[in-house]
Scaffold this active site. Structure first.
Site, PDB file in Angstrom:
ATOM      1  N   PRO A  18      28.050 -15.395  -5.447  1.00  0.00           N
ATOM      2  CA  PRO A  18      28.700 -14.466  -4.536  1.00  0.00           C
ATOM      3  C   PRO A  18      27.796 -13.928  -3.432  1.00  0.00           C
ATOM      4  CG  PRO A  18      28.323 -13.453  -6.685  1.00  0.00           C
ATOM      5  CD  PRO A  18      28.057 -14.915  -6.841  1.00  0.00           C
ATOM      6  N   ASN A  19      28.398 -13.846  -2.260  1.00  0.00           N
ATOM      7  CA  ASN A  19      27.782 -13.283  -1.043  1.00  0.00           C
ATOM      8  C   ASN A  19      26.717 -14.186  -0.412  1.00  0.00           C
ATOM      9  OD1 ASN A  19      29.299 -10.765  -1.163  1.00  0.00           O
ATOM     10  ND2 ASN A  19      28.051 -10.319  -2.961  1.00  0.00           N
ATOM     11  N   ARG A  46      23.526 -11.691   6.156  1.00  0.00           N
ATOM     12  CA  ARG A  46      23.509 -10.639   5.155  1.00  0.00           C
ATOM     13  C   ARG A  46      22.088 -10.098   4.951  1.00  0.00           C
ATOM     14  NH1 ARG A  46      23.449 -12.040  -1.275  1.00  0.00           N
ATOM     15  NH2 ARG A  46      23.669  -9.893  -1.970  1.00  0.00           N
ATOM     16  N   TYR A  60      16.915 -11.246   2.781  1.00  0.00           N
ATOM     17  CA  TYR A  60      17.235 -12.652   2.497  1.00  0.00           C
ATOM     18  C   TYR A  60      16.889 -13.623   3.643  1.00  0.00           C
ATOM     19  CZ  TYR A  60      19.770 -10.484  -1.340  1.00  0.00           C
ATOM     20  OH  TYR A  60      20.082  -9.755  -2.463  1.00  0.00           O
ATOM     21  N   ASN A  66      21.658 -20.214  -8.010  1.00  0.00           N
ATOM     22  CA  ASN A  66      21.458 -18.828  -7.603  1.00  0.00           C
ATOM     23  C   ASN A  66      22.793 -18.134  -7.844  1.00  0.00           C
ATOM     24  OD1 ASN A  66      21.054 -16.335  -6.478  1.00  0.00           O
ATOM     25  ND2 ASN A  66      20.054 -17.100  -4.615  1.00  0.00           N
ATOM     26  N   ALA A  68      24.698 -11.746  -7.791  1.00  0.00           N
ATOM     27  CA  ALA A  68      24.820 -10.566  -8.660  1.00  0.00           C
ATOM     28  C   ALA A  68      25.361 -10.913 -10.047  1.00  0.00           C
ATOM     29  CB  ALA A  68      25.702  -9.522  -7.993  1.00  0.00           C
ATOM     30  N   GLU A 112      17.128 -21.400 -12.619  1.00  0.00           N
ATOM     31  CA  GLU A 112      17.615 -20.157 -11.998  1.00  0.00           C
ATOM     32  C   GLU A 112      16.741 -19.831 -10.793  1.00  0.00           C
ATOM     33  OE1 GLU A 112      17.533 -16.807 -14.689  1.00  0.00           O
ATOM     34  OE2 GLU A 112      17.764 -15.355 -13.049  1.00  0.00           O
ATOM     35  N   HIS A 124      16.159 -17.221  -7.265  1.00  0.00           N
ATOM     36  CA  HIS A 124      16.488 -16.073  -6.421  1.00  0.00           C
ATOM     37  C   HIS A 124      15.611 -16.102  -5.178  1.00  0.00           C
ATOM     38  CE1 HIS A 124      18.902 -14.488  -9.613  1.00  0.00           C
ATOM     39  NE2 HIS A 124      17.900 -14.755 -10.434  1.00  0.00           N
ATOM     40  N   ARG A 167      12.705  -5.063  -6.999  1.00  0.00           N
ATOM     41  CA  ARG A 167      13.867  -4.351  -6.471  1.00  0.00           C
ATOM     42  C   ARG A 167      14.436  -3.375  -7.517  1.00  0.00           C
ATOM     43  NH1 ARG A 167      17.739  -8.557  -3.763  1.00  0.00           N
ATOM     44  NH2 ARG A 167      18.570  -6.611  -2.892  1.00  0.00           N
TER      45      ARG A 167
HETATM   46  C1  DQA Z   1      19.742 -12.777  -5.374  1.00  0.00           C
HETATM   47  C2  DQA Z   1      19.309 -11.482  -6.073  1.00  0.00           C
HETATM   48  C3  DQA Z   1      20.497 -10.781  -6.703  1.00  0.00           C
HETATM   49  O1  DQA Z   1      20.072  -9.569  -7.334  1.00  0.00           O
HETATM   50  C4  DQA Z   1      21.521 -10.424  -5.650  1.00  0.00           C
HETATM   51  O2  DQA Z   1      22.655  -9.841  -6.229  1.00  0.00           O
HETATM   52  C5  DQA Z   1      21.886 -11.610  -4.797  1.00  0.00           C
HETATM   53  C6  DQA Z   1      20.844 -12.523  -4.378  1.00  0.00           C
HETATM   54  C7  DQA Z   1      18.576 -13.452  -4.625  1.00  0.00           C
HETATM   55  O3  DQA Z   1      18.710 -14.615  -4.292  1.00  0.00           O
HETATM   56  O4  DQA Z   1      17.559 -12.803  -4.349  1.00  0.00           O
HETATM   57  O5  DQA Z   1      23.037 -11.756  -4.400  1.00  0.00           O
HETATM   58  O6  DQA Z   1      20.192 -13.691  -6.369  1.00  0.00           O
END
Ligand code: DQA
Length: 139
Positions: free
Chosen positions: A9-10, A17, A22, A71, A74, A95, A97, A104
């Site tokens: 998501p996102n 964003r 990011y 990835n 959230a 995994e 990020h 954070r």
């Molecule tokens: C994320 C880190 C997550 O905490 C966050 O909700 C994201 C992006 C990252 O790539 O740093 O959406 O996965």
């Protein structure tokens, strides 16, 4: 080698964003660069904002790909269902990020999926995905 990249998501808004967290590059632009670096790899990409669709994609590729780079955004911090999906398939999942989640908010320090993954890469910006490709090549 076939590798599936899955963004949750996102992450469709990468580049727009929170660029301070990011970066300013869209995933599509980064992916072009990544594919250019690894012409011999099949690097497929899927993004969804919907938890069940991420699970469906893991099921779809999880028996016939060499690696999955996930990835989960959230959902990383909440989803037992994604953990179960990762455990259910044969393909190893890395995994990823973009940000260093450990620097954070505290709620980002806990991952529901790490325990089911082959490994975790975080905090190297978009380069985290390339490091995951390198990890899968060596698995
Ligand atoms: C994320 C880190 C997550 O905490 C966050 O909700 C994201 C992006 C990252 O790539 O740093 O959406 O996965």
């Amino acid at each position: 080698m076939k590798i599936q990249i899955i963004n949750g998501p996102n992450l469709n808004l990468l580049g727009k964003r929170e660029p301070g967290v990011y970066g300013a590059t869209s995933f599509e632009d980064y992916l072009n660069e990544l594919r250019g670096r690894y012409p011999n790899l099949q690097l497929d990409y899927y993004q969804s904002n919907i938890e069940g669709e991420l699970i469906d994609k893991i099921h779809e590729v999880g028996f016939n790909y060499d690696g999955i780079i996930l990835n989960a955004g959230a959902y990383t911090h909440t989803s037992v269902a994604l953990q179960d999906a990762i455990r259910a398939v044969k393909t190893p999942v890395v995994e990823v990020h973009i940000s260093n989640v450990h620097k954070r908010e505290e709620f980002r320090h806990k991952s529901m999926i790490s325990c089911a993954c082959a490994g975790v890469i975080c905090g190297f910006g978009m380069n985290s995905y390339r490091l995951a490709v390198e990890a899968i090549i060596e698995l």
